[in-house]
Design an enzyme around this catalytic site. Structure first.
Site, mmCIF file in Angstrom:
data_model
loop_
_atom_site.group_PDB
_atom_site.id
_atom_site.type_symbol
_atom_site.label_atom_id
_atom_site.label_comp_id
_atom_site.label_asym_id
_atom_site.label_seq_id
_atom_site.Cartn_x
_atom_site.Cartn_y
_atom_site.Cartn_z
ATOM 1 C CG PHE A 144 -1.871 1.250 1.108
ATOM 2 C CD1 PHE A 144 -3.044 1.192 0.378
ATOM 3 C CD2 PHE A 144 -1.528 2.463 1.706
ATOM 4 C CE1 PHE A 144 -3.867 2.313 0.238
ATOM 5 C CE2 PHE A 144 -2.347 3.586 1.575
ATOM 6 C CZ PHE A 144 -3.527 3.502 0.850
ATOM 7 C CG ASP A 229 5.628 3.949 1.955
ATOM 8 O OD1 ASP A 229 5.584 4.644 2.992
ATOM 9 O OD2 ASP A 229 4.647 3.771 1.205
ATOM 10 C CE LYS A 258 -1.039 7.169 6.587
ATOM 11 N NZ LYS A 258 -0.836 5.915 5.888
#
Ligand SMILES: *Cc1c(COP(=O)(O)O)cnc(C)c1O
Length: 400
Positions: A144, A229, A258
């Site tokens: 993802f 990531d 985030k």
């Protein structure tokens, strides 16, 4: 206090006029503080989602609130057409903390990944010497990395892709954590290998011990960029500042987002050493809000607070404590409990949603991922007492 609107009213209003891209739990939150969420009927919940790990420092951290409001009164958004006093200080903080030479700020995670794709491709043509438009990037099954058209082009989830083609070419998918498959997929045109050190949305999938280190070696041997990531796994979540530090790996490109801003503002960033970052020249890339003073000021403070309050260490300690307790849960439907730090999954042999609904009644919010996995990722500020409360709730729900 008399409320003019009920939870039902809010839900109806949202569902009637909003695009239906999510299926949220039916609670309406009006206030959040630390690990707690408060709904409009005065109920209180322990947040075990941390907004997909974007509020690792807890909701509305007072030190961040102070910097944020002060900065908002001074200057918010300028664009990078000229310079500002916040940007360089943010750059200094993030490069010192990550040990990378250079940084490129962006806004969202997906935008950070898009930027990494562009960077790897330009590096392929201008440094590695790959023939025009032939560059390949290897990614992992069950990944993802976000929801933009290029990023979903290399997703292995049909649900994310259906009816959104045609897709961007130039990607190869290999099984997650399989070093032989990675080795076999590399060609002279491979410019980068992109992966999450632990797959988050994929259900807290942890690669075999040593995989990251082996992947790093393989990438170095083949002149391939290792791009990690850490948008969800970064900033202390797994009990290390970054998940790659569990194996002492040094990625060529690190993508963060985030919790970088402590949840106050969308801020993401790419980190790389000079020879790689310098493939970008003025005019190659940009984004209107990227590097704005408000985002920079609050992100700089969020990184400082993470360090000052030893939250990474707390994630490790509280994660271990929670894990020990989870291992003793008696329920025949639990297939596996796994995780690192405060990034934990309870995998079931059937749907997880009914358990999440029961936990909600007890005052714990968690959301299933991949239908049969419960992800536990509370803010890293969680105390032992709060973990005990969580364990009690889990015991009641799983063992009754
Ligand atoms: C959330 C996430 C993204 C996408 O971030 P957005 O800010 O939602 O675009 C990318 N990669 C990983 C690992 C994520 O968890």
């Amino acid at each position: 206090m008399i409320k003019s609107m009920t939870a039902k009213d809010y839900i109806k209003l949202e569902d009637e006029i909003g695009a239906q891209t999510y299926s949220p739990l039916s609670i309406v939150i009006e206030r959040a503080e630390g690990v707690w969420l408060y709904d409009i009927d005065g109920r209180k919940y322990l947040d075990c989602t941390s907004a997909f790990s974007s509020v690792n420092l807890g909701h509305c951290h007072p030190k961040l609130l102070e910097v944020f409001t002060k900065q908002a009164a001074e200057m918010t958004q300028l664009s990078r057409a000229f310079r500002n006093t916040q940007l360089p200080l943010f750059f200094k903080e993030i490069t010192e903390l990550t040990g990378k030479d250079k940084v490129l700020p962006m806004n969202t995670g997906a935008e950070g990944i898009e930027t990494a794709v562009k960077m790897a491709r330009k590096w392929a043509y201008t440094v590695k010497g790959v023939e025009k438009d032939k560059a390949e990037i290897i990614v992992c099954n069950n990944n993802f990395h976000g929801r933009t058209t290029t990023v979903i082009s290399f997703s292995s989830h049909q649900k994310y892709k259906e009816n959104f083609g045609p897709f961007t070419p130039g990607f190869k998918i290999v099984p997650f954590g399989d070093i032989e498959a990675l080795k076999a997929a590399i060609t002279p045109n491979t410019c980068a290998f992109l992966m999450e050190p632990i797959q988050g949305e994929g259900g807290i999938q942890i690669p075999p011990d040593g995989f990251l280190k082996q992947a790093e070696t393989l990438c170095r041997e083949n002149n391939v960029l290792l791009m990690l990531d850490e948008i969800q796994t970064g900033w202390g979540r797994t009990g290390k500042l970054f998940a790659h530090l569990h194996e002492d790996v040094n990625p060529d490109v690190l993508i963060v987002g985030k919790s970088l801003s402590g949840g106050f503002y969308p801020v993401s960033a790419l980190l790389a050493d000079k020879e790689i970052m310098d493939v970008f020249k003025p005019g190659d890339h940009g984004s209107t809000f990227a590097g704005n003073p408000l985002g920079c000021a609050v992100s700089k403070k969020a990184m400082q607070v993470l360090v000052e309050e030893n939250l990474t260490q707390n994630a490790e300690e509280m994660g271990n404590y929670l894990m020990e307790n989870l291992k003793t849960l008696q329920n025949p439907h639990i297939k596996e409990v796994r995780g690192k730090g405060l990034f934990i999954a309870i995998e079931l042999d059937g749907p997880a949603r009914p358990y999440c609904d029961k936990l909600l009644e007890k005052g714990v919010i968690c959301k299933e991922t991949q239908t049969n996995i419960i992800r536990l990722a509370p803010p890293l500020t969680i105390t032992r007492e709060q973990v005990s409360f969580l364990v009690d709730c889990l015991k009641t729900v799983f063992e009754q």
